[in-house]
Design an enzyme around this catalytic site. Structure first.
Site, short mmCIF file in Angstrom:
data_model
loop_
_atom_site.label_atom_id
_atom_site.label_comp_id
_atom_site.label_asym_id
_atom_site.label_seq_id
_atom_site.Cartn_x
_atom_site.Cartn_y
_atom_site.Cartn_z
N ALA A 250 -10.61 -2.56 -2.71
CA ALA A 250 -10.69 -3.91 -3.31
C ALA A 250 -12.01 -4.09 -4.04
O ALA A 250 -12.06 -4.62 -5.16
CB ALA A 250 -10.52 -4.97 -2.23
N PRO B 92 -9.91 2.94 3.02
CA PRO B 92 -9.56 1.63 3.59
C PRO B 92 -9.60 0.53 2.53
O PRO B 92 -10.27 0.64 1.50
CB PRO B 92 -10.64 1.42 4.66
CG PRO B 92 -11.02 2.80 5.07
CD PRO B 92 -10.94 3.62 3.80
N ARG B 93 -8.89 -0.54 2.82
CA ARG B 93 -8.64 -1.58 1.80
C ARG B 93 -9.91 -2.23 1.26
O ARG B 93 -9.97 -2.58 0.08
CB ARG B 93 -7.77 -2.67 2.43
CG ARG B 93 -6.38 -2.19 2.65
CD ARG B 93 -5.55 -3.20 3.39
NE ARG B 93 -4.19 -2.70 3.47
CZ ARG B 93 -3.23 -3.29 4.16
NH1 ARG B 93 -3.48 -4.40 4.83
NH2 ARG B 93 -2.03 -2.79 4.18
N ASP B 94 -10.90 -2.43 2.14
CA ASP B 94 -12.11 -3.12 1.66
C ASP B 94 -12.77 -2.30 0.55
O ASP B 94 -13.24 -2.85 -0.44
CB ASP B 94 -13.08 -3.38 2.82
CG ASP B 94 -13.40 -2.13 3.64
OD1 ASP B 94 -12.54 -1.24 3.72
OD2 ASP B 94 -14.51 -2.04 4.18
N GLU C 179 0.83 -1.21 0.00
CA GLU C 179 0.00 0.00 0.00
C GLU C 179 0.87 1.27 0.00
O GLU C 179 0.40 2.35 -0.33
CB GLU C 179 -0.87 -0.04 1.26
CG GLU C 179 -2.00 0.94 1.27
CD GLU C 179 -3.01 0.60 2.39
OE1 GLU C 179 -3.21 -0.59 2.68
OE2 GLU C 179 -3.57 1.54 2.94
#
Ligand code: FAD
Length: 645
Positions: free
Chosen positions: A326, A321-323, A266
């Site tokens: 993705a 944030p990653r969620d 990241e």
């Protein structure tokens, strides 16, 4: 029965990653004779792969940072399902753990005025990740190992033996936690090289075995991540918490196939990298969810200015944030706007001079050059989601890291649940390992010292049963004389079973989930469990990877069933759990924890499933911590009654 080695210790730590080593150091410093057991070579734990950094609100780069801001970010990232007391302790103690590492010899990158440098990462309001280029985990493990060696040298000076108080058993796999009644009494395992068995007796056992990624086909995780600690805890009677939350990191390599899933840190986005689709569009601006709208830039221009002047501009949505990232990548690919190999483009080449890229992202530069023949200083990378981290884990007490319901059992690091809620922020794992590794080590040592009325005894029948279980793959049933039943009774190949398991989890319980598919997954898992009981291997016990995998299958199947059952139960989308049939995050689910426990059933029973699931209310968040948020923000997450309270 061939137990080769039977030793007495005060504390046994399973795992020599960041959490295990920090726990071992603490236990030993508090006077406990401590053994560390690890599957791989000492120093090779998965932590070594950590790239971007350790999150700690030291305020070195922006003095506005502090534990309260870190706490807020962590709860937002976890969509308020975090065990809030863990998030509080983590935010408060992380800076001390980083400074402590420095006093033990860690060499972090520096700011111009000589302080520990901190970099930006998704979901963190300020630059917060202390780092060593993009090889932070390596430095962390090196430092903790060095500390262990220093303690062993002290012990040599005092007792004449290096390993009298702190010993590492490397390349040993633990297959069972042993118990005396309710209490922990030790562990059973085998040496991977010789195949010989090992019993370490101890009143305290710390589980620090990391994650579960090897149950999925596309993953950034290493071979060690077969969910062993999760399964050991279940089998010992401790429940697992919120196993539906699995983090799919937005940026894994997608090409060539042999390296699919390997992580692209990241830090690439933290340092200015941008995501584009096949039309060249920076698509993340189309995917900012309502709960984050006020905090992220609306235009490329605004987002770009944030890198230079973060106090007066909002951050670019590549740093959501990653969620969120993705899911956005997944949607772009599905809409036909993906890259040639099924990902999207991540570009730093047009954002930074080549020499800065090589200095700040040396591993990424080499990774792409050597594995994909891509020069990231001149062209974009192709990236896509990869299974990366499990937020669910052993249910623990926030302060002591004690596993619920099994006196003497502790858990820390990725294997423990609760800290990260439904989604972990990057950098929050390395700090979690240090904060809760230390706490687990301390309380495990104290628990061992409290056994004045007598240490728990190891039950020979349990040792015999563990040995028989470990040996079963060598005597898996072969084809019978009757050709009708021969196929059904033939030993199963552990590699085939593993591939089928990975495919099942990837396709049916992956990044986007649907009810029918998860039901199908549970059926397949049940079938795989019956077949895995017949997993057979040839040869002998000396270094036999097929045998090791046959034993790991039990753990992966248990853990996968927990993930699938919990994911089926939670009819909403939150963090690392996305339901296509229930796309909204629902306030009524905010205070629901899902606990998985082992069903009281004969392992040979072919009934579908071996896990029971129960719901439990989360603890109300302490009012002074709630007061750190604006009411308008809380309304988005909390149920009416929680707000009222
Ligand atoms: P590990 O470090 O995985 O250690 C587990 C230990 O348990 C190993 O020693 C293993 O051998 C042992 N073990 C397992 N099973 C058994 C058994 N049955 N018997 C005996 N021993 C056993 N997080 C961040 O915060 N910042 C980052 O920059 C970052 N970068 C990452 C990059 C990559 C590529 C990956 C994959 C993850 C990254 N993470 C990062 C996540 C973080 O690295 C992990 O969550 C963390 O290292 C887990 O540490 P741990 O101590 O819990 O487990």
């Amino acid at each position: 029965m061939s137990v080769v080695d039977r030793q007495e210790w005060d504390v046994v730590v399973i795992g020599a990653g960041g959490a295990g080593l920090r726990a071992a150091i603490e236990a030993r410093e508090r006077g406990a004779r401590t053994a560390v057991v690890c599957k791989s070579l000492f120093g090779k734990a998965h932590t070594v792969m950590a790239e971007g950094g350790i999150a700690a609100a030291m305020g070195n780069v922006n003095s506005g940072d502090g534990w309260q801001v870190h706490f807020r970010d962590t709860l937002r990232g976890g969509k308020f399902l975090n065990q809030w007391r863990m998030a509080e302790l983590h935010a408060k103690e992380a800076p001390d753990r980083v400074w402590e590492l420095e006093t033990w010899g860690a060499l972090f990158d520096r700011t111009a005025d000589g302080r520990i440098s901190q970099r930006n990462f998704g979901g963190h309001e300020y630059p917060r990740l202390a780092h060593v280029g993009d090889r932070t985990g390596l430095e962390l493990i090196r430092t903790l190992q060095q500390k262990i060696v220093a303690l062993q040298q002290q012990d040599k000076a005092e007792t004449g033996e290096y390993e009298s108080r702190l010993k590492v058993f490397q390349e040993c796999t633990v297959t069972r936690v042993l118990k005396d009644g309710d209490r922990v009494s030790g562990v059973f395992g085998y040496e991977r090289e010789s195949g010989r068995f090992l019993v370490l007796e101890a009143p305290s056992v710390v589980v620090a075995t990391g994650g579960i990624g090897k149950s999925f086909k596309v993953t950034s995780n290493s071979w060690e991540y077969t969910g062993d600690g999760h399964a050991l805890a279940l089998l010992a009677g401790a429940p697992l918490l919120n196993m539906e939350f699995v983090q799919f990191h937005p940026t894994g390599m997608v090409w060539p196939p042999s390296v699919k899933g390997i992580l692209v840190t990241e830090s690439v986005r933290g340092d200015g990298g941008v995501l584009r689709n096949s039309e060249g569009k920076r698509f993340m601006f189309d995917y900012i969810p309502d709960v984050f709208k006020e905090k992220y830039a609306e235009s490329e221009d605004e987002g770009d200015r944030w890198y230079e002047d973060p106090d007066h501009h909002r951050r670019p949505p590549e740093l959501l944030p990653r969620d969120e990232v993705a899911r956005a990548i997944n949607s772009e690919v599905k809409a036909g706007r993906g890259s040639p190999h099924g990902g999207v483009f991540l570009d730093v080449s047009t954002r930074m001079p080549a020499e800065v890229i090589r200095r700040r992202l040396p591993s990424m530069y080499h990774q792409f050059k050597e594995l994909a023949d891509v020069d990231i200083t001149a062209e974009a990378m192709e990236v896509g989601p990869t299974c990366h981290y499990v937020m669910g884990g052993i249910a623990v007490d926030s302060d002591t890291a004690a596993a619920r319901g099994v006196p003497g059992l502790y858990a820390a690091g990725e294997v423990a649940g609760g800290m990260h809620g439904s989604n972990r922020l990057g950098g929050n794992s390395l700090s979690d390992l240090l904060v809760f590794g230390r706490r687990a080590g301390r309380h495990a040592a104290e628990h061992a010292a409290e056994q004045t009325a007598g240490r728990p005894a190891v039950d020979d029948a349990q040792v015999d049963a563990a040995a028989a279980e470990a040996l079963r793959p060598f005597s898996a049933e072969g084809p019978g004389a009757d050709p009708e039943t021969a196929a059904a009774r033939a030993p199963e190949n552990p590699y085939t079973l593993h591939q089928e398991l990975q495919q099942t989890m990837n396709d049916l319980v992956g990044i986007i989930r649907r009810e029918g598919e998860m039901e199908q997954a549970l059926e397949r898992l049940s079938d795989l469990r019956v077949r895995a009981a017949r997993a057979g291997v040839e040869g002998h016990r000396q270094f036999n990877p097929g045998w090791h995998l046959a034993l790991d299958l039990r753990n992966m199947l248990l853990v996968s069933e927990c993930v699938a059952r919990a994911a089926l139960e939670r009819t909403e989308s939150r963090g690392g759990h996305t339901r296509e049939d229930h796309p909204a995050m629902e306030r009524r689910w905010r205070h629901v924890n899902l606990l998985c426990a082992l069903a009281d059933r004969d392992p040979a029973d072919p009934a579908p499933g071996q896990i029971t699931l129960t719901r439990e209310d989360t603890q109300p968040i302490r009012p002074d911590l709630l007061a750190l948020f604006e009411k308008e923000e809380l309304v988005k997450y909390l149920a009416e009654e929680e707000l009222y309270e």
